[in-house]
Design a protein around this motif. Structure first.
Motif, PDB file in Angstrom:
ATOM      1  N   GLY A 162       6.198  11.118 -18.631  1.00  0.00           N
ATOM      2  CA  GLY A 162       5.828  10.785 -20.010  1.00  0.00           C
ATOM      3  C   GLY A 162       4.528   9.990 -20.057  1.00  0.00           C
ATOM      4  N   ARG A 163       4.392   9.070 -19.107  1.00  0.00           N
ATOM      5  CA  ARG A 163       3.143   8.287 -19.044  1.00  0.00           C
ATOM      6  C   ARG A 163       1.958   9.221 -18.725  1.00  0.00           C
ATOM      7  NH1 ARG A 163       2.018   3.488 -15.133  1.00  0.00           N
ATOM      8  NH2 ARG A 163       4.090   4.003 -14.394  1.00  0.00           N
ATOM      9  N   GLY A 164       2.191  10.125 -17.794  1.00  0.00           N
ATOM     10  CA  GLY A 164       1.145  11.098 -17.450  1.00  0.00           C
ATOM     11  C   GLY A 164       0.759  11.938 -18.654  1.00  0.00           C
ATOM     12  N   LEU A 220       9.374   9.082  -0.434  1.00  0.00           N
ATOM     13  CA  LEU A 220       9.935   8.774  -1.747  1.00  0.00           C
ATOM     14  C   LEU A 220      10.013   7.287  -2.024  1.00  0.00           C
ATOM     15  CD1 LEU A 220      12.916  11.308  -1.714  1.00  0.00           C
ATOM     16  CD2 LEU A 220      10.585  11.665  -2.518  1.00  0.00           C
ATOM     17  N   PHE A 221       9.822   6.957  -3.286  1.00  0.00           N
ATOM     18  CA  PHE A 221      10.031   5.577  -3.721  1.00  0.00           C
ATOM     19  C   PHE A 221      11.529   5.332  -3.856  1.00  0.00           C
ATOM     20  CE2 PHE A 221      10.170   2.097  -6.796  1.00  0.00           C
ATOM     21  CZ  PHE A 221       9.229   1.234  -6.239  1.00  0.00           C
ATOM     22  N   TYR A 222      12.220   6.286  -4.479  1.00  0.00           N
ATOM     23  CA  TYR A 222      13.685   6.193  -4.640  1.00  0.00           C
ATOM     24  C   TYR A 222      14.307   7.083  -3.565  1.00  0.00           C
ATOM     25  CZ  TYR A 222      12.154   4.271  -9.066  1.00  0.00           C
ATOM     26  OH  TYR A 222      11.516   3.509 -10.025  1.00  0.00           O
ATOM     27  N   ARG A 223      14.347   6.569  -2.347  1.00  0.00           N
ATOM     28  CA  ARG A 223      14.751   7.387  -1.209  1.00  0.00           C
ATOM     29  C   ARG A 223      16.270   7.526  -1.096  1.00  0.00           C
ATOM     30  NH1 ARG A 223      12.679   9.294   3.794  1.00  0.00           N
ATOM     31  NH2 ARG A 223      10.518   8.661   3.727  1.00  0.00           N
ATOM     32  N   GLU A 245      20.020  12.706   0.157  1.00  0.00           N
ATOM     33  CA  GLU A 245      20.269  13.875  -0.702  1.00  0.00           C
ATOM     34  C   GLU A 245      18.963  14.366  -1.332  1.00  0.00           C
ATOM     35  OE1 GLU A 245      22.030  11.031  -0.960  1.00  0.00           O
ATOM     36  OE2 GLU A 245      23.930  11.699  -0.104  1.00  0.00           O
ATOM     37  N   ARG A 246      18.178  13.426  -1.850  1.00  0.00           N
ATOM     38  CA  ARG A 246      16.905  13.836  -2.483  1.00  0.00           C
ATOM     39  C   ARG A 246      15.930  14.366  -1.436  1.00  0.00           C
ATOM     40  NH1 ARG A 246      13.626  10.095  -5.398  1.00  0.00           N
ATOM     41  NH2 ARG A 246      12.594  11.957  -6.173  1.00  0.00           N
ATOM     42  N   GLU A 247      15.842  13.682  -0.275  1.00  0.00           N
ATOM     43  CA  GLU A 247      14.925  14.148   0.779  1.00  0.00           C
ATOM     44  C   GLU A 247      15.248  15.588   1.158  1.00  0.00           C
ATOM     45  OE1 GLU A 247      15.125  11.477   4.196  1.00  0.00           O
ATOM     46  OE2 GLU A 247      15.479   9.869   2.793  1.00  0.00           O
ATOM     47  N   GLU A 305      10.803   1.514  -0.230  1.00  0.00           N
ATOM     48  CA  GLU A 305      11.290   2.589   0.646  1.00  0.00           C
ATOM     49  C   GLU A 305      10.152   3.509   1.106  1.00  0.00           C
ATOM     50  OE1 GLU A 305      14.587   3.677   1.965  1.00  0.00           O
ATOM     51  OE2 GLU A 305      14.346   1.524   1.870  1.00  0.00           O
ATOM     52  N   ARG A 306       9.024   3.443   0.403  1.00  0.00           N
ATOM     53  CA  ARG A 306       7.869   4.250   0.781  1.00  0.00           C
ATOM     54  C   ARG A 306       7.310   3.837   2.145  1.00  0.00           C
ATOM     55  NH1 ARG A 306       6.331   7.978  -2.656  1.00  0.00           N
ATOM     56  NH2 ARG A 306       6.022   7.619  -4.870  1.00  0.00           N
ATOM     57  N   ARG A 307       7.741   2.655   2.643  1.00  0.00           N
ATOM     58  CA  ARG A 307       7.213   2.192   3.939  1.00  0.00           C
ATOM     59  C   ARG A 307       7.685   3.087   5.088  1.00  0.00           C
ATOM     60  NH1 ARG A 307      11.767  -0.585   3.109  1.00  0.00           N
ATOM     61  NH2 ARG A 307      13.078  -1.251   4.841  1.00  0.00           N
ATOM     62  N   ILE A 341      -3.866  11.916  -6.903  1.00  0.00           N
ATOM     63  CA  ILE A 341      -3.963  12.715  -8.136  1.00  0.00           C
ATOM     64  C   ILE A 341      -3.182  11.918  -9.170  1.00  0.00           C
ATOM     65  CG2 ILE A 341      -3.477  14.921  -9.273  1.00  0.00           C
ATOM     66  CD1 ILE A 341      -3.454  16.254  -6.518  1.00  0.00           C
ATOM     67  N   ASP A 342      -3.863  11.407 -10.165  1.00  0.00           N
ATOM     68  CA  ASP A 342      -3.209  10.524 -11.137  1.00  0.00           C
ATOM     69  C   ASP A 342      -3.921  10.645 -12.484  1.00  0.00           C
ATOM     70  OD1 ASP A 342      -2.096   8.405 -12.591  1.00  0.00           O
ATOM     71  OD2 ASP A 342      -1.914   7.138 -10.815  1.00  0.00           O
ATOM     72  N   LEU A 343      -3.154  10.980 -13.514  1.00  0.00           N
ATOM     73  CA  LEU A 343      -3.745  11.147 -14.849  1.00  0.00           C
ATOM     74  C   LEU A 343      -4.201   9.825 -15.448  1.00  0.00           C
ATOM     75  CD1 LEU A 343      -1.338  13.858 -16.222  1.00  0.00           C
ATOM     76  CD2 LEU A 343      -3.821  13.983 -16.369  1.00  0.00           C
TER      77      LEU A 343
HETATM   78  O1  PTJ Z   1      10.105  10.831  -6.218  1.00  0.00           O
HETATM   79  P1  PTJ Z   1       9.961   9.346  -5.958  1.00  0.00           P
HETATM   80  O2  PTJ Z   1      11.268   8.691  -5.640  1.00  0.00           O
HETATM   81  O3  PTJ Z   1       8.930   9.033  -4.919  1.00  0.00           O
HETATM   82  O4  PTJ Z   1       9.448   8.679  -7.334  1.00  0.00           O
HETATM   83  C1  PTJ Z   1       8.295   9.199  -7.945  1.00  0.00           C
HETATM   84  C2  PTJ Z   1       7.805   8.338  -9.140  1.00  0.00           C
HETATM   85  C3  PTJ Z   1       6.773   9.163  -9.888  1.00  0.00           C
HETATM   86  C4  PTJ Z   1       8.995   8.032 -10.052  1.00  0.00           C
HETATM   87  C5  PTJ Z   1       7.213   7.023  -8.594  1.00  0.00           C
HETATM   88  O5  PTJ Z   1       6.175   7.320  -7.709  1.00  0.00           O
HETATM   89  C6  PTJ Z   1       6.697   6.145  -9.726  1.00  0.00           C
HETATM   90  O6  PTJ Z   1       7.414   5.316 -10.271  1.00  0.00           O
HETATM   91  O7  PTJ Z   1       5.425   6.355 -10.073  1.00  0.00           O
HETATM   92  P2  PTJ Z   1       4.667   5.533 -11.236  1.00  0.00           P
HETATM   93  O8  PTJ Z   1       4.393   4.148 -10.788  1.00  0.00           O
HETATM   94  O9  PTJ Z   1       5.342   5.751 -12.546  1.00  0.00           O
HETATM   95  O10 PTJ Z   1       3.287   6.290 -11.255  1.00  0.00           O
HETATM   96  C7  PTJ Z   1       3.165   7.635 -11.544  1.00  0.00           C
HETATM   97  C8  PTJ Z   1       1.724   7.913 -11.991  1.00  0.00           C
HETATM   98  O11 PTJ Z   1       1.564   9.313 -12.057  1.00  0.00           O
HETATM   99  C9  PTJ Z   1       1.381   7.363 -13.378  1.00  0.00           C
HETATM  100  O12 PTJ Z   1       0.108   6.726 -13.338  1.00  0.00           O
HETATM  101  C10 PTJ Z   1       1.299   8.614 -14.285  1.00  0.00           C
HETATM  102  O13 PTJ Z   1       0.313   8.502 -15.275  1.00  0.00           O
HETATM  103  C11 PTJ Z   1       0.924   9.681 -13.278  1.00  0.00           C
HETATM  104  N1  PTJ Z   1       1.432  11.029 -13.615  1.00  0.00           N
HETATM  105  C12 PTJ Z   1       2.609  11.367 -14.191  1.00  0.00           C
HETATM  106  N2  PTJ Z   1       2.740  12.701 -14.289  1.00  0.00           N
HETATM  107  C13 PTJ Z   1       1.616  13.238 -13.758  1.00  0.00           C
HETATM  108  C14 PTJ Z   1       0.763  12.168 -13.315  1.00  0.00           C
HETATM  109  N3  PTJ Z   1      -0.402  12.382 -12.720  1.00  0.00           N
HETATM  110  C15 PTJ Z   1      -0.789  13.661 -12.536  1.00  0.00           C
HETATM  111  N4  PTJ Z   1      -0.026  14.733 -12.924  1.00  0.00           N
HETATM  112  C16 PTJ Z   1       1.156  14.565 -13.541  1.00  0.00           C
HETATM  113  N5  PTJ Z   1       1.874  15.621 -13.913  1.00  0.00           N
END
Ligand code: PTJ
Length: 263
Positions: free
Chosen positions: A40-42, A105-108, A111-113, A145-147, A183-185
């Protein structure tokens, strides 16, 4: 789960299809619940950028391709959102750039891996690092957990691509002397600011473009790739993305005023 049919003529059909993909993969255990919030933030930033790959993003994609091709041990780090939105392109990129793929993964959880590994394998990946006991090494000074990383992958990588990241690990990887491509919006995020090369674009658009650019740049000399890298300035590039948002908002605001006052 009820499958929603998106009418193709819906003005936001593309965006809705992406949402459905994430929800589907959330139900399958690939995407973390926080991944839906992150998306949603993206989306909000994508709206501000005009939902297109901008000139600064194209410049960053070129620099990222050059970095991947000049690297000795490039690694693509994959989280839940990236797997859900760009599994095929991740595999294509790994093949084109001769890079390894690692789940991080941040939320490791195992099952998800495993679900992410399966998804990547279904998309054609021959090898997926970082799953379960394979993530036996640690990134220093990182508490999340990303460590936990694979000693054959991120630990020894010289270039790491981190689509959709949270800032801490980017900083830690840079401290370890690695080049980080994000890659970050959101051009204001800590990841975007701390990475060596930031592609301010949607992972859905950026990944296929990156694959294409790597294939093209492979035809060029090593000198040419190094030149592209030397000419790239991440902070200037991020500033250009902010300029695009500012100019777009100013233009839209002016147009709005003209409508209101009937000019
Ligand atoms: O899968 P996990 O457990 O590693 O968790 C992944 C998330 C994304 C939940 C975790 O890395 C996280 O909490 O990330 P943040 O801190 O919310 O940062 C995500 C960033 O990605 C934000 O700056 C968003 O604007 C950006 N973003 C979101 N969707 C997209 C994006 N950037 C590029 N393409 C997108 N589709």
């Amino acid at each position: 789960m009820t499958k929603v049919e998106i009418p193709p003529e819906h003005p936001r059909a593309e965006s809705l299809k992406i949402r459905e993909k994430l929800i589907e993969n959330y139900v399958k255990g690939v995407v973390a619940s926080a991944g839906l919030i992150a998306h949603g933030r993206g989306e909000a930033f994508d709206y501000l950028l005009g939902e297109r790959t901008t000139e600064p993003a194209l410049k960053a994609i070129k620099a990222a391709a050059a970095a991947l091709l000049t690297a000795e041990r490039p690694v693509i780090s994959v989280n839940g959102n990236t797997a859900a939105l760009a599994a095929e392109d991740t595999v294509k990129l790994a093949k084109a750039a001769d890079a390894k793929i690692e789940v991080n993964l941040f939320y490791r959880s195992i099952e998800r891996e495993t679900a992410i590994k399966r998804l990547l394998e279904k998309a054609g990946a021959a090898e997926v690092l970082g799953v379960g006991e394979d993530a036996s090494a640690r990134i220093p000074e990182l508490t999340s957990e990303r460590r936990r990383v694979d000693p054959r992958g991120i630990l020894i990588a010289d270039v790491v691509l981190v689509p959709l990241e949270d800032g801490d690990r980017t900083e830690a990887l840079v401290r370890m002397g690695k080049k980080v491509i994000a890659i970050d919006l959101n051009p204001l995020s800590r990841t975007a600011q701390k990475a060596s090369i930031t592609i301010v674009d949607n992972v859905v658009r950026a990944m296929p473009k990156l694959v294409e650019t790597v294939k093209k740049l492979k035809m060029e000399s090593l000198d040419e790739r190094r030149k592209i890298l030397l000419q790239f300035d991440n902070h200037r590039n991020l500033a250009e993305s902010l300029d695009i948002i500012r100019e777009r908002l100013s233009k839209l605001a002016e147009e709005g005023k003209n409508v209101v006052f009937g000019k």
